[in-house]
Design a protein around this motif. Structure first.
Motif, PDB file in Angstrom:
ATOM      1  N   LEU A 219      38.846  47.147  42.384  1.00 17.06           N
ATOM      2  CA  LEU A 219      38.031  46.556  41.105  1.00 17.06           C
ATOM      3  C   LEU A 219      37.543  47.687  40.415  1.00 17.06           C
ATOM      4  O   LEU A 219      36.446  48.241  40.944  1.00 17.06           O
ATOM      5  CB  LEU A 219      36.978  45.406  41.317  1.00 17.06           C
ATOM      6  CG  LEU A 219      37.856  44.255  42.436  1.00 17.06           C
ATOM      7  CD1 LEU A 219      36.902  43.348  42.797  1.00 17.06           C
ATOM      8  CD2 LEU A 219      39.213  43.778  41.721  1.00 17.06           C
TER       9      LEU A 219
ATOM     10  N   MET B  68      41.129  36.198  30.164  1.00 17.06           N
ATOM     11  CA  MET B  68      40.148  36.526  31.519  1.00 17.06           C
ATOM     12  C   MET B  68      40.156  35.440  32.283  1.00 17.06           C
ATOM     13  O   MET B  68      40.306  34.196  32.149  1.00 17.06           O
ATOM     14  CB  MET B  68      39.062  36.772  30.905  1.00 17.06           C
ATOM     15  CG  MET B  68      38.832  37.993  29.964  1.00 17.06           C
ATOM     16  SD  MET B  68      39.581  39.605  30.457  1.00 17.06           S
ATOM     17  CE  MET B  68      38.377  40.106  31.376  1.00 17.06           C
TER      18      MET B  68
ATOM     19  N   VAL C 216      38.333  38.720  35.229  1.00 15.34           N
ATOM     20  CA  VAL C 216      39.621  39.617  35.417  1.00 15.34           C
ATOM     21  C   VAL C 216      40.599  39.602  34.397  1.00 15.34           C
ATOM     22  O   VAL C 216      40.764  38.392  34.163  1.00 15.34           O
ATOM     23  CB  VAL C 216      40.384  39.414  36.871  1.00 15.34           C
ATOM     24  CG1 VAL C 216      41.597  40.301  37.367  1.00 15.34           C
ATOM     25  CG2 VAL C 216      39.327  39.824  37.881  1.00 15.34           C
TER      26      VAL C 216
ATOM     27  N   TRP D 269      46.395  41.055  36.226  1.00 17.72           N
ATOM     28  CA  TRP D 269      46.543  40.366  37.593  1.00 17.72           C
ATOM     29  C   TRP D 269      47.746  39.939  37.869  1.00 17.72           C
ATOM     30  O   TRP D 269      48.073  39.965  39.008  1.00 17.72           O
ATOM     31  CB  TRP D 269      45.232  39.134  37.613  1.00 17.72           C
ATOM     32  CG  TRP D 269      45.498  38.377  38.872  1.00 17.72           C
ATOM     33  CD1 TRP D 269      46.362  37.126  38.673  1.00 17.72           C
ATOM     34  CD2 TRP D 269      45.424  38.797  40.111  1.00 17.72           C
ATOM     35  NE1 TRP D 269      46.261  36.606  40.173  1.00 17.72           N
ATOM     36  CE2 TRP D 269      45.897  37.588  40.827  1.00 17.72           C
ATOM     37  CE3 TRP D 269      44.799  39.822  40.671  1.00 17.72           C
ATOM     38  CZ2 TRP D 269      45.738  37.513  42.267  1.00 17.72           C
ATOM     39  CZ3 TRP D 269      44.837  39.824  42.111  1.00 17.72           C
ATOM     40  CH2 TRP D 269      45.147  38.633  42.860  1.00 17.72           C
TER      41      TRP D 269
ATOM     42  N   ASP E 111      34.921  48.791  37.335  1.00 12.04           N
ATOM     43  CA  ASP E 111      34.179  48.370  36.412  1.00 12.04           C
ATOM     44  C   ASP E 111      33.308  49.401  36.018  1.00 12.04           C
ATOM     45  O   ASP E 111      32.291  49.902  36.217  1.00 12.04           O
ATOM     46  CB  ASP E 111      32.815  47.251  37.157  1.00 12.04           C
ATOM     47  CG  ASP E 111      31.948  46.618  35.872  1.00 12.04           C
ATOM     48  OD1 ASP E 111      32.202  47.080  34.475  1.00 12.04           O
ATOM     49  OD2 ASP E 111      31.108  46.063  36.344  1.00 12.04           O
TER      50      ASP E 111
ATOM     51  N   VAL F  72      37.642  44.791  35.621  1.00 11.78           N
ATOM     52  CA  VAL F  72      36.816  43.781  35.828  1.00 11.78           C
ATOM     53  C   VAL F  72      35.743  43.994  34.799  1.00 11.78           C
ATOM     54  O   VAL F  72      35.116  45.164  34.335  1.00 11.78           O
ATOM     55  CB  VAL F  72      36.544  43.293  37.014  1.00 11.78           C
ATOM     56  CG1 VAL F  72      37.816  43.289  38.061  1.00 11.78           C
ATOM     57  CG2 VAL F  72      35.640  44.570  37.722  1.00 11.78           C
TER      58      VAL F  72
ATOM     59  N   ILE G  39      32.423  37.924  38.096  1.00  8.91           N
ATOM     60  CA  ILE G  39      33.088  38.931  37.202  1.00  8.91           C
ATOM     61  C   ILE G  39      34.194  38.214  36.535  1.00  8.91           C
ATOM     62  O   ILE G  39      34.482  36.899  36.885  1.00  8.91           O
ATOM     63  CB  ILE G  39      33.760  39.852  38.112  1.00  8.91           C
ATOM     64  CG1 ILE G  39      34.656  39.362  38.940  1.00  8.91           C
ATOM     65  CG2 ILE G  39      32.794  40.940  38.778  1.00  8.91           C
ATOM     66  CD1 ILE G  39      35.623  40.627  39.582  1.00  8.91           C
TER      67      ILE G  39
END
Length: 210
Positions: free
Chosen positions: A64, A29, A46, A51, A66, A10, A44
């Motif tokens: 998640l 995204m 993704v 996904w 980052d 993310v 955020i």
């Protein structure tokens, strides 16, 4: 069973509004938010392709990622545009890996239902149930064994075989599924009412006594 290893990359979301969200989706995204107890929500984005892979496995728990930061989170809500077939937004809830989580888990029928083979219809009253467990034990679904259900039988919450470490606080007597008889054909229309007796014609006055 979830082991909270469904990692998905993310990144921070810095632009907001419908136009920004539209641009994000066009770039592959999905806008999302991480909610955390005692913290401000974090916006955020993704990766849509990543996904899609996870969603295909009906995951409940994700990690998640980052950069060097990793957040274990529960998938709380996915907003889907059914007309244009794309995910609009995802809500995540950060979880404490050392505490139990409460989540809704789908119920899946398991086995060939006896009552259905005898002409009955299997109907589910509960398509998902709320469970409580450690994040590592969160199941993707709860199996409802329906093999022995005959016409007129019901499966209750207490009859569900909960996975190890998983419990539910629902009423044990709540009906999960039952087998009902098919609706009977409408009764044949009632026979036409008997014809009324013929009304005797009144003799014309001209035919008075002769």
């Amino acid at each position: 069973m979830s082991k909270v290893n469904n990692e998905i990359a993310v990144q921070d979301r810095k632009e907001f509004g419908k136009c920004a969200s539209r641009r994000s989706r066009k770039s592959g995204m999905i806008p999302a938010v991480i909610y955390s107890k005692g913290k401000e929500a974090k916006a955020i984005m993704v990766d849509a392709d990543a996904w899609k892979v996870l969603a295909g496995h009906h995951v409940q728990m994700v990690t998640l990622v980052d950069g060097a930061n990793k957040t274990a989170a529960l998938v709380k809500e996915v907003q889907f545009n059914h007309l244009k077939n794309y995910v609009q937004h995802i809500d995540f809830l950060e979880v404490d890996l050392n505490a139990d989580v409460t989540a809704l888990v789908p119920v899946h029928a398991h086995g060939d239902c006896l009552g259905v083979s005898r002409g009955g219809i299997l109907e589910f009253e509960l398509h998902e149930i709320e469970v409580v467990c450690h994040p590592d034990h969160l199941p993707e679904f709860i199996a409802a064994e329906v093999t022995s259900l005959d016409v007129g039988d019901s499966l209750h919450v207490k009859d569900l075989a909960m996975p190890e470490g998983v419990r539910t606080d629902l009423d044990p007597e709540a009906v999960v599924a039952h087998v009902v008889r098919p609706k009977e054909e409408a009764e044949a229309p009632a026979e036409a009412a008997a014809e009324p007796e013929a009304i005797k014609e009144k003799k014309p006055e001209a035919e008075a006594k002769k």
